[in-house]
Design an enzyme around this catalytic site. Structure first.
Site, PDB file in Angstrom:
ATOM      1  N   TYR A  90       0.892  -1.110   0.266  1.00  8.02           N
ATOM      2  CA  TYR A  90       0.005   0.245  -0.324  1.00  8.02           C
ATOM      3  C   TYR A  90       0.608   1.616  -0.509  1.00  8.02           C
ATOM      4  O   TYR A  90       1.605   1.535   0.664  1.00  8.02           O
ATOM      5  CB  TYR A  90      -1.482   0.403   1.564  1.00  8.02           C
ATOM      6  CG  TYR A  90      -1.988   1.430   1.444  1.00  8.02           C
ATOM      7  CD1 TYR A  90      -3.078   0.462   0.662  1.00  8.02           C
ATOM      8  CD2 TYR A  90      -2.541   2.194   1.187  1.00  8.02           C
ATOM      9  CE1 TYR A  90      -4.640   1.504   0.766  1.00  8.02           C
ATOM     10  CE2 TYR A  90      -3.249   3.271   1.494  1.00  8.02           C
ATOM     11  CZ  TYR A  90      -4.054   2.583   0.790  1.00  8.02           C
ATOM     12  OH  TYR A  90      -5.169   3.518   1.042  1.00  8.02           O
ATOM     13  N   TYR A 106      -5.347   5.393  -6.653  1.00  5.41           N
ATOM     14  CA  TYR A 106      -5.857   5.519  -6.081  1.00  5.41           C
ATOM     15  C   TYR A 106      -7.471   4.876  -5.434  1.00  5.41           C
ATOM     16  O   TYR A 106      -8.015   5.832  -5.886  1.00  5.41           O
ATOM     17  CB  TYR A 106      -5.891   6.717  -5.188  1.00  5.41           C
ATOM     18  CG  TYR A 106      -6.497   7.099  -3.766  1.00  5.41           C
ATOM     19  CD1 TYR A 106      -5.339   5.580  -2.791  1.00  5.41           C
ATOM     20  CD2 TYR A 106      -7.234   7.200  -3.608  1.00  5.41           C
ATOM     21  CE1 TYR A 106      -5.669   5.875  -1.352  1.00  5.41           C
ATOM     22  CE2 TYR A 106      -7.518   7.271  -1.931  1.00  5.41           C
ATOM     23  CZ  TYR A 106      -7.000   6.978  -0.791  1.00  5.41           C
ATOM     24  OH  TYR A 106      -6.556   6.706   0.684  1.00  5.41           O
TER      25      TYR A 106
END
Lengths: 393, 333
Positions: free
Chosen positions: A296, A346
């Site tokens: 991440y 994103y």
């Protein structure tokens, strides 16, 4: 604690997404419907086969609206997970638990938003009304002083990490350069054909020192959905199953939402250590068994922390571990081959799970040769989650 | 002022602002009564003919201050004139021209400063009122509290006329020469350039207060930086929580921090910029000597802030209602 009973018993069988853009021109619900529809089609099942739906508590799209839109019909399992991007792999864990327990046959996980053209997370909590509840009381320590954004929350921890470990802004830049290199050859990526150099990274403006603009992920409009079922059922479906060898959530000692500044040191992500412990124990694998990783990357510093918490290197050594192209395609541990959230989109971590599925299936645009096993992580700085995915060995 | 119309403005002084006008209504009892009621004026000479006679006025009279009211064109008439201004310059009267020139000078705002009326005699129901206005003075540019501007005065003269008063506007000036004047009004305005004032900084966003954390902000309002303390095991904790993570006790009190500590970490915020704050905005995580850490503003040059610097708190009040600790470099002085 012992290995999870559902480890290795369930699989991801379908993925679907919209395009990733800065202005979708459609409602968030429509994006969700499009992605769920595509994932169901990819799985080779009918909408009416879906018995469960999981999303984030921060998602604005009710599962029942999607179910009505697509004729999904009865749902026997529905769940939402908190903590923003920390929910990503957690949605898959919930789905795996549900199908393994027989609560539903097929569960769809989804995340959809107009996060660039609509409500921009990067703007932070500046407009938050001071309603007297615990989540807002938590923010009372930060809002009145101007520490308002995710970038600033990460930066305050990262400054300490960099100071103690001797990591530099250039070290963070290595991660951004790798992500953008991968995005440059991924036509779905927003930054397709737009690689950056370390110099570009250093020259980009400050957002919150010590973070430059190019340390911060994009804001994206789009949606991603994922279909989970049992490994047994998966054998009859079009795609070779992508087995969920382990799926775990984690919250750590001294846990806070993005602002865990009061722990003994600010040098780790204990919650990711909780996740890693479960992933390795349940999968019977370890970091050395991983052919690649999806880490991440909303902000570059926490990629360093994750490499350490997952055991790819020792504490404080990630800045050296990433050097020499090791995390780029062709290196020992390629990360974020789709370009990550800095390069592709994103999607609160969900697009990273889809990339891991493509890698295991063997048809990713930036395919890691001979990849069999991959680890995926979810949002960092918050209670989080992770996955180990593999071929059906 | 980038444009100076002094000469053109001087040429307007003494000019009539247009043809004389005649009142839409004759002086009448219903309007008199409404006016007096609205003003709260109970003088019987406005309602009662006997009272008027007794007072030597010959009957009901109009309140003198209604002088201008009789000649007003009404809402619709005003709108008509405003819509014509600036669109067709040939229809401009001297007043329109004056206002346009002042606007062009940048004196776009207007405030009425004073109004003086003189009454020659009372008006009685049935009288027809005509009015002529002229530009009496236009001042040089003055500095005022509102900004630079010019004062202008218009002189309005009011006349009582009869039914023979010409409907052709161009003949009215001549008719007024023979008419009886009943009053005058001088109306003064300031046309000025609004001062470019910096937009007021909005207040800082307020903390959400619950029964768990209110003590901390209340302490700051009293000038104290408080740290929560478990009364069972004496463990200090910050930020506030309802129970002690060490011993589970729900009982707590507070100690007052000395405010000394060192910078444990920090950031300098550049974007996004929220109007309540000044940027670049340094914010520190301070390790207090008592052992807890706190996130706070620091008054240290962003270029020179560093981990490990010794700092000392003072309590600053923002927007009159929010007190927060702000840390200065502790020079040991």
């Amino acid at each position: 604690m012992s290995a999870h009973s559902f480890a290795g018993e369930t699989a991801i069988v379908g993925i679907g997404a919209t395009e990733f853009s800065k202005d979708s021109g459609r409602s968030e619900l429509r994006l969700a419907v499009e992605a769920v529809k595509a994932a169901i089609a990819d799985a080779g099942i009918k909408p009416s086969d879906v018995g469960g739906m999981v999303t984030y508590s921060s998602d604005t799209n009710p599962d029942v609206d999607i179910a009505r839109s697509l004729g999904i019909g009865d749902l026997t399992f529905f769940s939402r997970i908190h903590y923003g991007g920390g929910a990503a792999c957690g949605t898959v864990q919930q789905a795996a638990l549900a199908v393994h327990a027989g609560v539903a046959d097929y569960v769809v996980c989804y995340r959809a938003f107009n996060e660039r053209s609509g409500n921009r997370f990067g703007a932070g909590v500046q407009g938050r009304a001071p309603m007297p509840n615990a989540e807002n009381a938590h923010l009372a320590s930060y809002i009145p002083v101007g520490l308002l954004t995710p970038a600033s929350w990460v930066a305050l921890a990262a400054q300490r990490y960099m100071h103690v470990n001797g990591a530099t802004s250039e070290d963070l830049g290595v991660i951004a350069v790798a992500d953008r290199k991968h995005a440059a050859t991924n036509p779905k990526a927003w930054f397709y054909e737009q690689p950056i150099t370390l110099e570009d990274h250093q020259n980009s403006r400050w957002i919150v020192e010590p973070l430059h603009l190019l340390d911060c992920c994009q804001e994206t409009d789009g949606a991603q959905a994922i279909v989970v079922t049992t490994k047994e059922r998966a054998k009859d479906l079009p795609h070779a199953p992508v087995v969920i060898q382990a799926a775990a959530q984690g919250s750590g000692a001294g846990q806070d939402m993005m602002t865990s500044y009061y722990r003994d040191d600010l040098l780790g992500l204990p919650e990711m250590s909780v996740v890693a412990r479960q992933l390795w124990e349940s999968s019977g694998m370890g970091p050395d068994d991983m052919d690649a990783a999806i880490l991440y990357d909303h902000f570059t510093p926490y990629v360093l922390y994750q490499l350490e918490e997952l055991g790819f290197c020792k504490k404080g050594e990630a800045k050296d571990f990433i050097k020499g192209g090791r995390i780029e395609l062709g290196g020992d541990l390629p990360i974020n081959m789709h370009g990550g959230q800095l390069g592709e989109a994103y999607l609160h971590g969900m697009n990273g799970i889809a990339e891991a599925v493509r890698q295991v299936r063997g048809h990713a645009v930036n395919q890691v040769d001979g990849l069999e096993r991959i680890v995926v992580t979810a949002g960092t700085g918050v209670p989080t989650s992770g996955l180990v995915l593999s071929h059906d060995a | 002022m980038s444009v100076d119309h002094s000469e053109a403005l001087a040429a307007l002084v003494g000019m009539s602002t247009g043809f004389p006008t005649v009142a839409l209504d004759l002086v009448n009892e219903p309007m008199i009564r409404h006016w007096a009621e609205a003003m709260g004026d109970t003088n019987p000479v406005y309602f009662d003919a006997v009272a008027g006679v007794t007072a030597g006025l010959g009957g009901i009279v109009a309140p003198p201050t209604m002088l201008q009211a009789w000649s007003m064109v009404g809402l619709t008439g005003t709108l008509k004139r405003e819509s014509s201004r600036g669109e067709k310059k040939d229809l401009e009267n001297a007043n329109d021209t004056m206002m346009r020139l002042l606007d062009e000078e940048g004196l776009t705002s207007v405030v009425a400063t004073n109004c003086e009326q003189e009454y020659d005699r009372p008006l009685r129901p049935g009288e027809r009122i005509a009015m002529r206005a002229t530009i009496e003075t236009i001042s040089d540019v003055k500095k005022t509290g509102l900004g630079v501007g010019r004062f202008t005065t218009s002189l309005s003269e009011f006349f009582s006329v009869d039914e023979s008063f010409p409907s052709d506007p161009s003949l009215r000036d001549a008719a007024l020469a023979k008419a009886e004047r009943v009053g005058t009004m001088r109306f003064r305005i300031l046309k000025f350039a609004p001062q470019a004032s910096a937009p007021a900084k909005p207040p800082r966003p307020k903390p959400a207060l619950t029964q768990d954390n209110a003590f901390f902000f209340e302490g700051l309002n009293e000038g104290k930086l408080l740290i929560q303390r478990c009364t069972a095991c004496a463990t200090l904790r910050h930020p506030p929580l309802p129970a002690c993570g060490k011993c589970e006790s729900l009982e707590w009190d507070t100690i007052e921090s000395k405010g000394s500590g060192e910078i444990y970490s920090f950031v300098v915020v550049h974007y996004p910029q929220v109007p309540s704050f000044d940027y670049p905005l340094p914010i520190a995580l301070v390790a207090l000597d008592e052992g807890t850490r706190i996130v706070a503003n620091v008054s240290i040059d962003p270029e020179h802030i560093a981990i490990g610097q010794r700092v000392i708190a003072r309590i600053e009040t923002f927007d009159n209602d929010l007190s927060l600790p702000v840390f200065d470099l502790d020079t040991g002085a």
